[in-house]
Design a protein around this motif. Structure first.
Motif, PDB file in Angstrom:
ATOM      1  N   GLY A 190      31.238  68.570  37.539  1.00  0.00           N
ATOM      2  CA  GLY A 190      32.463  68.634  37.733  1.00  0.00           C
ATOM      3  C   GLY A 190      33.478  67.279  37.521  1.00  0.00           C
ATOM      4  O   GLY A 190      34.639  67.261  37.621  1.00  0.00           O
ATOM      5  N   PHE A 191      32.715  66.025  37.568  1.00  0.00           N
ATOM      6  CA  PHE A 191      33.430  64.767  37.080  1.00  0.00           C
ATOM      7  C   PHE A 191      33.204  64.424  35.659  1.00  0.00           C
ATOM      8  O   PHE A 191      32.194  64.850  35.002  1.00  0.00           O
ATOM      9  N   ILE A 192      34.072  63.804  35.221  1.00  0.00           N
ATOM     10  CA  ILE A 192      33.982  63.115  33.835  1.00  0.00           C
ATOM     11  C   ILE A 192      34.056  61.712  33.823  1.00  0.00           C
ATOM     12  O   ILE A 192      34.605  61.155  34.712  1.00  0.00           O
ATOM     13  N   PHE A 193      33.512  60.876  32.935  1.00  0.00           N
ATOM     14  CA  PHE A 193      33.411  59.589  33.002  1.00  0.00           C
ATOM     15  C   PHE A 193      33.866  58.844  31.860  1.00  0.00           C
ATOM     16  O   PHE A 193      33.934  59.217  30.811  1.00  0.00           O
ATOM     17  N   THR A 194      34.145  57.430  32.150  1.00  0.00           N
ATOM     18  CA  THR A 194      34.931  56.746  30.931  1.00  0.00           C
ATOM     19  C   THR A 194      33.830  55.480  30.655  1.00  0.00           C
ATOM     20  O   THR A 194      33.035  55.123  31.468  1.00  0.00           O
ATOM     21  N   GLU A 195      34.173  54.877  29.470  1.00  0.00           N
ATOM     22  CA  GLU A 195      33.468  53.694  29.328  1.00  0.00           C
ATOM     23  C   GLU A 195      33.987  52.354  29.574  1.00  0.00           C
ATOM     24  O   GLU A 195      33.308  51.394  30.132  1.00  0.00           O
ATOM     25  N   ASN A 196      35.328  52.291  29.645  1.00  0.00           N
ATOM     26  CA  ASN A 196      36.144  51.118  29.763  1.00  0.00           C
ATOM     27  C   ASN A 196      37.320  51.235  30.332  1.00  0.00           C
ATOM     28  O   ASN A 196      38.364  50.585  30.466  1.00  0.00           O
ATOM     29  N   ALA A 197      37.619  52.366  31.371  1.00  0.00           N
ATOM     30  CA  ALA A 197      38.780  52.487  32.022  1.00  0.00           C
ATOM     31  C   ALA A 197      38.728  51.759  33.526  1.00  0.00           C
ATOM     32  O   ALA A 197      38.432  52.470  34.653  1.00  0.00           O
ATOM     33  N   TRP A 198      38.615  50.372  33.297  1.00  0.00           N
ATOM     34  CA  TRP A 198      38.398  49.519  34.548  1.00  0.00           C
ATOM     35  C   TRP A 198      39.768  49.151  35.282  1.00  0.00           C
ATOM     36  O   TRP A 198      41.025  49.225  34.479  1.00  0.00           O
ATOM     37  N   VAL A 199      39.862  49.368  36.531  1.00  0.00           N
ATOM     38  CA  VAL A 199      40.925  49.163  37.433  1.00  0.00           C
ATOM     39  C   VAL A 199      40.919  48.131  38.452  1.00  0.00           C
ATOM     40  O   VAL A 199      39.801  47.966  38.900  1.00  0.00           O
ATOM     41  N   GLN A 200      41.734  47.091  38.579  1.00  0.00           N
ATOM     42  CA  GLN A 200      41.353  46.231  39.334  1.00  0.00           C
ATOM     43  C   GLN A 200      41.674  46.511  40.997  1.00  0.00           C
ATOM     44  O   GLN A 200      42.383  47.271  41.408  1.00  0.00           O
ATOM     45  N   SER A 201      40.420  46.043  41.777  1.00  0.00           N
ATOM     46  CA  SER A 201      40.493  46.374  43.120  1.00  0.00           C
ATOM     47  C   SER A 201      41.019  45.099  43.897  1.00  0.00           C
ATOM     48  O   SER A 201      41.633  45.217  44.854  1.00  0.00           O
ATOM     49  N   TYR A 202      40.503  44.061  43.445  1.00  0.00           N
ATOM     50  CA  TYR A 202      40.895  42.685  44.125  1.00  0.00           C
ATOM     51  C   TYR A 202      40.374  41.698  43.151  1.00  0.00           C
ATOM     52  O   TYR A 202      39.071  41.629  42.842  1.00  0.00           O
ATOM     53  N   GLY A 203      41.077  40.637  42.872  1.00  0.00           N
ATOM     54  CA  GLY A 203      40.588  39.386  42.450  1.00  0.00           C
ATOM     55  C   GLY A 203      39.985  39.754  40.911  1.00  0.00           C
ATOM     56  O   GLY A 203      40.370  40.330  40.121  1.00  0.00           O
ATOM     57  N   TYR A 241      43.774  48.940  45.747  1.00  0.00           N
ATOM     58  CA  TYR A 241      44.044  47.778  45.359  1.00  0.00           C
ATOM     59  C   TYR A 241      44.271  46.788  46.867  1.00  0.00           C
ATOM     60  O   TYR A 241      44.552  47.177  47.932  1.00  0.00           O
ATOM     61  N   HIS A 242      43.461  45.584  46.847  1.00  0.00           N
ATOM     62  CA  HIS A 242      43.430  44.859  48.103  1.00  0.00           C
ATOM     63  C   HIS A 242      44.541  43.471  47.818  1.00  0.00           C
ATOM     64  O   HIS A 242      44.642  43.051  46.833  1.00  0.00           O
ATOM     65  N   TYR A 243      45.084  43.385  48.838  1.00  0.00           N
ATOM     66  CA  TYR A 243      46.210  42.020  48.819  1.00  0.00           C
ATOM     67  C   TYR A 243      45.644  41.011  49.906  1.00  0.00           C
ATOM     68  O   TYR A 243      44.998  41.412  51.007  1.00  0.00           O
ATOM     69  N   MET A 244      45.926  39.818  49.762  1.00  0.00           N
ATOM     70  CA  MET A 244      45.707  38.608  50.474  1.00  0.00           C
ATOM     71  C   MET A 244      46.719  38.635  51.404  1.00  0.00           C
ATOM     72  O   MET A 244      47.897  38.450  51.306  1.00  0.00           O
ATOM     73  N   VAL A 245      46.518  38.402  52.955  1.00  0.00           N
ATOM     74  CA  VAL A 245      47.398  38.371  53.818  1.00  0.00           C
ATOM     75  C   VAL A 245      48.065  37.186  53.935  1.00  0.00           C
ATOM     76  O   VAL A 245      47.247  36.013  54.313  1.00  0.00           O
ATOM     77  N   PRO A 246      49.297  36.858  53.562  1.00  0.00           N
ATOM     78  CA  PRO A 246      50.068  35.481  53.868  1.00  0.00           C
ATOM     79  C   PRO A 246      50.036  35.293  55.354  1.00  0.00           C
ATOM     80  O   PRO A 246      49.949  35.942  56.108  1.00  0.00           O
ATOM     81  N   GLU A 247      49.366  33.843  55.477  1.00  0.00           N
ATOM     82  CA  GLU A 247      49.408  33.151  56.869  1.00  0.00           C
ATOM     83  C   GLU A 247      50.370  32.214  56.844  1.00  0.00           C
ATOM     84  O   GLU A 247      50.333  31.105  56.324  1.00  0.00           O
ATOM     85  N   VAL A 248      51.144  32.315  58.113  1.00  0.00           N
ATOM     86  CA  VAL A 248      52.323  31.529  58.399  1.00  0.00           C
ATOM     87  C   VAL A 248      51.951  30.694  59.503  1.00  0.00           C
ATOM     88  O   VAL A 248      51.971  31.360  60.639  1.00  0.00           O
ATOM     89  N   ASP A 249      51.416  29.504  59.410  1.00  0.00           N
ATOM     90  CA  ASP A 249      50.923  28.644  60.470  1.00  0.00           C
ATOM     91  C   ASP A 249      52.078  27.763  60.982  1.00  0.00           C
ATOM     92  O   ASP A 249      53.221  27.668  60.440  1.00  0.00           O
TER      93      ASP A 249
END
Length: 756
Positions: free
Chosen positions: A501-514, A120-128
């Protein structure tokens, strides 16, 4: 026994939030329609948890893009350049996440990094300089009230003050200590408001506490929470940690007046030892992370009950919790019609984990939990065996020697040989590999999977797209070309589908960013390659041009880190198995005259232990050799590239150089080229391509902007070592913006080249 969740997936079981957000970006739906979709999802998720008897249901774990970005906006951490656009609050939020290019101005997005040891990716808060940290938003309060209006009691969730300040970026000369008072006051105001609204608990997420902490860190943490907790009133405060143990701050957590402490007993190697050694305060509730929030295998009830029994003797008040947010696993097995029941019984996605909590609650309510039918059913599953082995693969890994992990000749000699062979101009231009996955590309793949077109029709479409892509790259003047990866659904899933050796899904989605979601393969057994995976398309692309064409592969560590791994063998063993399979593909590409091969290790840092003392022994000692195993058999003339993105690599830069690639490209556009200083400090020998523009934003960089970036790079990098490229693959971008950006990239490189 009560149960608690740290967080729940938010994009929707069928990615409803993703599709609604993308429609909003395109102007196809209104902001009100987007908000309605979000509200529907939140209520649906709360109901699921309520129906399964979860006692501590999180709210404010929902986000349109990222939870840390939500926290920044809640506390007015919005840099002046975004405020100056004069947009509405949600548009300002998206400008921070995605960048903005329009009538109101042109600004880049905030920096983006990996969330600890996850994908998962996060947005880096920026304190200016303009920032005053204060409670300015209402999202946390609004969602608590929304749940309350639907007769659902929730514990609001918020990134904690310490983690917020430690992950933020500051104007030069400023640091976290400069914002202690106003940050503590802002969090205290949250508690005051929650008191007014009748909240019972608030969960403050402090994952930064499981990393290496200094004395100064502990002082900062104590200063913050001494003030924050003085304002809690009737609201109980849970300090929630995850992804490791709290060995550096356990006693501070016990001494501060928190009402609950959340501890990860799965990734926290010393968590149980800490509780046994120092005890646990009678006036606090222990939220014990015992259900895995990061992997998809069923919970072993025997192990969980054994742990609970040990904790019952130490903690007076105990709540069963997930080890981390369920954000990191897919929604439900109900969406997986293609998987057999015999396979699915081994898995638990987010909804199934809710069922596990309900079952554990029932089991633990009995005087003899081991005699319950629910326990016996689980015991049968784990006492049985499932087919996972491959004797040939195991024999190959057992016979590897040190020579298999070393490429000859050494880099300096290879570099001279490759320069003489390729005769590329200074500042050679290339891309990272993928090109836009347009609607027709996705439709072609879907039609083939559905069986409505033949394999020949499917391939011909891809050949036509490759020919078009090669011609356009040639026309705009790129120096090293790629075939575009039109056959690939995902850089990991595609290879998982091509390996045994792998198995696969149809709808096993996971959020990476946005709005970016991935569908990780599942490592079911020993890994091997039964056929070539990329050779046909790469060889065809090569036949269309006289320029070099890169073969594009994903490296073994990234394939493993972006899959759901087995739990019955080590990560090292899985990585070496995958490396041997990818090595076969590398040698096949070389045999088919593909002279440049890129082996992406975008996720190299992802499973790096959060404590530096564990880096070498537990991870780097096998992750770096696994990459070397992949390419150690090629000829000196074959140039090996790799790519890494959106992580902090400066502190492992020597290990990256030890991968012994010939060229490395990496994200740099959002991180302000900070990694270049680390490269220079360690005498990095590999040729480098720091990304000159951000592909996770729709904005098109100007030629002047790109030239300025290149001149900044040349101030620190020898021009003979510098490549010019975007910072990542282009599959998520639109066609028009992609080609416009690449034309600007080539033009900028040519103009800078003339000054060398």
């Amino acid at each position: 026994m009560k149960t608690s969740l740290i967080g729940y997936p938010r994009v929707g079981s069928l990615r409803e939030l993703k599709f609604a957000s993308e429609k909003y970006f395109k102007g196809d739906i209104t902001i009100d329609e987007l908000h309605r979709t979000a509200a529907d999802l939140r209520i649906r998720h709360w109901r699921r948890q309520q129906e399964n008897g979860i006692d501590f249901i999180p709210s404010n774990d929902f986000s349109f893009y990222d939870g840390l970005l939500d926290t920044a906006c809640l506390f007015n951490i919005i840099p002046e350049r975004y405020q100056a656009l004069g947009l509405n609050p949600l548009e300002t939020y998206f400008a921070m996440a995605r960048g903005y290019q329009g009538e109101q101005g042109d600004v880049k997005a905030l920096a983006m990094k990996k969330w600890f040891n996850t994908n998962y990716h996060y947005m880096v808060p920026e304190v200016d300089d303009s920032t005053t940290i204060r409670l300015a938003g209402t999202k946390l309060l609004d969602e608590f009230l929304e749940a309350k209006q639907n007769n659902i009691t929730t514990k609001p969730v918020l990134i904690g003050a310490f983690t917020l300040l430690k992950l933020a970026k500051y104007t030069e000369g400023k640091q976290a200590d400069d914002f202690v008072h106003e940050t503590a006051e802002a969090y205290a105001n949250v508690l005051t408001r929650l008191n007014e609204l009748g909240a019972e608990w608030i969960q403050l997420d402090e994952p930064k506490l499981v990393t290496d902490l200094t004395k100064e860190d502990l002082v900062l943490f104590t200063k913050l929470y001494s003030r924050i907790l003085s304002a809690k009133g009737n609201v109980k405060v849970l300090a929630q940690t995850y992804f490791g143990d709290v060995r550096d701050c356990y006693q501070e957590l016990q001494s501060l007046p928190f009402d609950g402490i959340g501890i990860d007993f799965l990734e926290g190697k010393q968590s149980l030892e800490l509780v046994r050694k120092y005890g646990f305060s009678d006036d606090k509730v222990l939220f014990a992370g015992v259900v895995n929030g990061k992997n998809i295998w069923r919970n072993n009830y025997h192990n969980t009950l054994t742990l609970v029994q040990k904790l019952n003797g130490q903690a007076k008040q105990l709540v069963l919790s997930s080890s981390c947010s369920l954000l990191h696993v897919p929604y439900s097995l109900q969406n997986e019609a293609a998987l057999s029941d015999g396979i699915k019984r081994y898995f638990a996605f987010a909804e199934e984990k809710l069922h596990e909590f309900a079952e554990l609650k029932k089991i633990l309510s009995h005087a003899d939990p081991y005699s319950t039918e629910l326990y016996r059913q689980n015991e049968v599953l784990f006492d049985g065996t499932r087919f996972a082995g491959n004797e040939t693969v195991q024999a190959r890994t057992a016979t590897l020697t040190d020579a298999d992990f070393k490429r000859l000749p050494a880099f300096v000699e290879r570099e001279a040989i490759q320069n003489a062979k390729f005769k590329l101009p200074p500042l050679p231009t290339t891309t990272i590999g993928s090109f836009p996955q347009t609607a027709d590309v996705r439709a072609n793949r879907f039609s083939f999977k559905k069986g409505s077109i033949t394999a020949e029709q499917y391939k011909q479409f891809n050949f036509d797209k490759i020919a078009e892509c090669i011609a356009l790259q040639d026309e705009i003047g790129l120096d090293v070309l790629v075939h575009g990866e039109y056959e690939r659904n995902d850089m990991v899933e595609y290879f998982g589908e091509s390996l045994d050796g792998f198995i696969f899904t149809e709808n096993a989605w996971v959020q990476s960013y946005g709005t970016r979601c991935v569908k990780p393969p599942i490592v079911w057994g020993d890994i091997s390659r039964s056929r070539p995976m990329t050779v046909e398309y790469s060889a065809y692309a090569k036949s269309l041009t006289s320029k070099p064409v890169k073969g594009m592969l994903t490296g073994p560590v990234t394939i493993l880190n972006w899959s759901f791994p087995r739990e019955d063998i080590s990560l090292k063993d899985s990585a070496i198995q995958i490396a041997l399979a990818i090595r076969e593909e590398v040698l096949d590409l070389e045999a088919n005259h593909i002279e440049i091969i890129q082996i992406d290790e975008a996720a190299l840092r992802e499973k790096l232990p959060l404590r530096q003392s564990d880096w070498q022994a537990e991870y780097l000692s096998w992750a770096i050799p696994a990459f070397r195993l992949v390419h150690s058999g090629v000829q000196a003339e074959t140039q090996i590239h790799t790519h890494m993105c959106y992580s902090q690599f400066s502190d492992i830069i020597r290990d990256i150089d030890d991968m012994d690639a010939d060229v490395i490209t990496f994200e740099a556009s959002r991180s302000d080229l900070a990694i270049i200083d680390a490269i220079n400090a360690c005498g990095f020998q590999t040729e480098v391509g720091p990304g000159v523009y951000d592909i996770h934003s729709p904005r098109i960089p100007s030629v002047d902007e790109l030239k300025q970036g290149l001149f900044r790079m040349l101030d620190k990098i020898d021009g003979a070592k510098l490549w010019v490229n975007p910072d990542c693959g282009l599959k998520t971008r639109g066609v028009t913006e992609t080609w416009a950006s690449l034309r600007h990239l080539v033009q900028a490189a040519k103009e800078v080249r003339e000054t060398l």
